[in-house]
Scaffold this motif. Sequence first.
Motif, PDB file in Angstrom:
ATOM      1  N   SER A  22       0.817  -1.211   0.000  1.00  0.00           N
ATOM      2  CA  SER A  22       0.000   0.000   0.000  1.00  0.00           C
ATOM      3  C   SER A  22       0.851   1.262   0.000  1.00  0.00           C
ATOM      4  O   SER A  22       0.333   2.364  -0.213  1.00  0.00           O
ATOM      5  CB  SER A  22      -0.918   0.009   1.222  1.00  0.00           C
ATOM      6  OG  SER A  22      -0.138   0.000   2.404  1.00  0.00           O
ATOM      7  N   ASP A  23       2.161   1.131   0.225  1.00  0.00           N
ATOM      8  CA  ASP A  23       3.020   2.310   0.291  1.00  0.00           C
ATOM      9  C   ASP A  23       3.670   2.650  -1.058  1.00  0.00           C
ATOM     10  O   ASP A  23       4.473   3.562  -1.131  1.00  0.00           O
ATOM     11  CB  ASP A  23       4.084   2.121   1.364  1.00  0.00           C
ATOM     12  CG  ASP A  23       5.016   0.958   1.060  1.00  0.00           C
ATOM     13  OD1 ASP A  23       4.595   0.045   0.330  1.00  0.00           O
ATOM     14  OD2 ASP A  23       6.143   0.975   1.568  1.00  0.00           O
ATOM     15  N   VAL A  24       3.300   1.968  -2.121  1.00  0.00           N
ATOM     16  CA  VAL A  24       3.877   2.209  -3.437  1.00  0.00           C
ATOM     17  C   VAL A  24       2.974   3.162  -4.208  1.00  0.00           C
ATOM     18  O   VAL A  24       1.766   2.972  -4.300  1.00  0.00           O
ATOM     19  CB  VAL A  24       4.041   0.875  -4.215  1.00  0.00           C
ATOM     20  CG1 VAL A  24       4.583   1.124  -5.600  1.00  0.00           C
ATOM     21  CG2 VAL A  24       4.951  -0.053  -3.462  1.00  0.00           C
ATOM     22  N   ARG A  25       3.593   4.221  -4.786  1.00  0.00           N
ATOM     23  CA  ARG A  25       2.816   5.165  -5.592  1.00  0.00           C
ATOM     24  C   ARG A  25       2.824   4.688  -7.039  1.00  0.00           C
ATOM     25  O   ARG A  25       3.842   4.252  -7.566  1.00  0.00           O
ATOM     26  CB  ARG A  25       3.429   6.558  -5.528  1.00  0.00           C
ATOM     27  CG  ARG A  25       3.318   7.185  -4.155  1.00  0.00           C
ATOM     28  CD  ARG A  25       3.753   8.612  -4.160  1.00  0.00           C
ATOM     29  NE  ARG A  25       4.969   8.788  -4.961  1.00  0.00           N
ATOM     30  CZ  ARG A  25       5.408   9.971  -5.342  1.00  0.00           C
ATOM     31  NH1 ARG A  25       4.770  11.059  -5.035  1.00  0.00           N
ATOM     32  NH2 ARG A  25       6.511  10.058  -6.044  1.00  0.00           N
ATOM     33  N   PHE A  26       1.681   4.805  -7.693  1.00  0.00           N
ATOM     34  CA  PHE A  26       1.583   4.448  -9.092  1.00  0.00           C
ATOM     35  C   PHE A  26       1.960   5.639  -9.940  1.00  0.00           C
ATOM     36  O   PHE A  26       1.782   6.805  -9.568  1.00  0.00           O
ATOM     37  CB  PHE A  26       0.163   3.996  -9.413  1.00  0.00           C
ATOM     38  CG  PHE A  26      -0.213   2.715  -8.739  1.00  0.00           C
ATOM     39  CD1 PHE A  26       0.295   1.495  -9.155  1.00  0.00           C
ATOM     40  CD2 PHE A  26      -1.085   2.721  -7.651  1.00  0.00           C
ATOM     41  CE1 PHE A  26      -0.026   0.335  -8.525  1.00  0.00           C
ATOM     42  CE2 PHE A  26      -1.404   1.557  -7.011  1.00  0.00           C
ATOM     43  CZ  PHE A  26      -0.885   0.359  -7.452  1.00  0.00           C
ATOM     44  N   LEU A  27       2.491   5.389 -11.141  1.00  0.00           N
ATOM     45  CA  LEU A  27       2.906   6.478 -12.024  1.00  0.00           C
ATOM     46  C   LEU A  27       1.721   7.122 -12.718  1.00  0.00           C
ATOM     47  O   LEU A  27       1.863   8.201 -13.302  1.00  0.00           O
ATOM     48  CB  LEU A  27       3.893   5.939 -13.055  1.00  0.00           C
ATOM     49  CG  LEU A  27       5.209   5.403 -12.486  1.00  0.00           C
ATOM     50  CD1 LEU A  27       6.055   4.799 -13.599  1.00  0.00           C
ATOM     51  CD2 LEU A  27       5.966   6.489 -11.772  1.00  0.00           C
ATOM     52  N   ASP A  28       0.542   6.511 -12.686  1.00  0.00           N
ATOM     53  CA  ASP A  28      -0.624   7.052 -13.362  1.00  0.00           C
ATOM     54  C   ASP A  28      -1.135   8.326 -12.693  1.00  0.00           C
ATOM     55  O   ASP A  28      -1.713   9.177 -13.348  1.00  0.00           O
ATOM     56  CB  ASP A  28      -1.765   6.026 -13.366  1.00  0.00           C
ATOM     57  CG  ASP A  28      -1.347   4.747 -14.081  1.00  0.00           C
ATOM     58  OD1 ASP A  28      -0.265   4.737 -14.684  1.00  0.00           O
ATOM     59  OD2 ASP A  28      -2.124   3.779 -14.023  1.00  0.00           O
ATOM     60  N   GLU A  29      -0.923   8.454 -11.435  1.00  0.00           N
ATOM     61  CA  GLU A  29      -1.520   9.565 -10.686  1.00  0.00           C
ATOM     62  C   GLU A  29      -0.774  10.838 -10.842  1.00  0.00           C
ATOM     63  O   GLU A  29       0.309  11.050 -11.036  1.00  0.00           O
ATOM     64  CB  GLU A  29      -1.605   9.188  -9.205  1.00  0.00           C
ATOM     65  CG  GLU A  29      -2.481   8.004  -8.996  1.00  0.00           C
ATOM     66  CD  GLU A  29      -2.476   7.561  -7.542  1.00  0.00           C
ATOM     67  OE1 GLU A  29      -1.799   8.184  -6.705  1.00  0.00           O
ATOM     68  OE2 GLU A  29      -3.136   6.569  -7.248  1.00  0.00           O
TER      69      GLU A  29
END
Length: 72
Positions: A65-72
């Motif tokens: 849950s601590d990983v940010r996606f590049l889509d945002e």
Amino acid sequence: MSGWTTIWVLIAAVAAGSGTWFATPKGPNQVLIRSSTLLTLTCCYVMWAIVYLAQLHPMIKPTRSDVRFLDE
């Protein structure tokens, strides 16, 4: 890590149960001792196998849950 570990532990549990079956001293509590020991070995093996196999092949893929996606 494979499912063969469960087979080897099952063989060890059966060997321990067989050893207990023949090593139980004769007396009025022989059946109680045999039943208690075999039931304990069976329950411990089944609980261990369920936990081991659940970790070996999880039904739900874990996600972080601590990983940010590049889509945002």
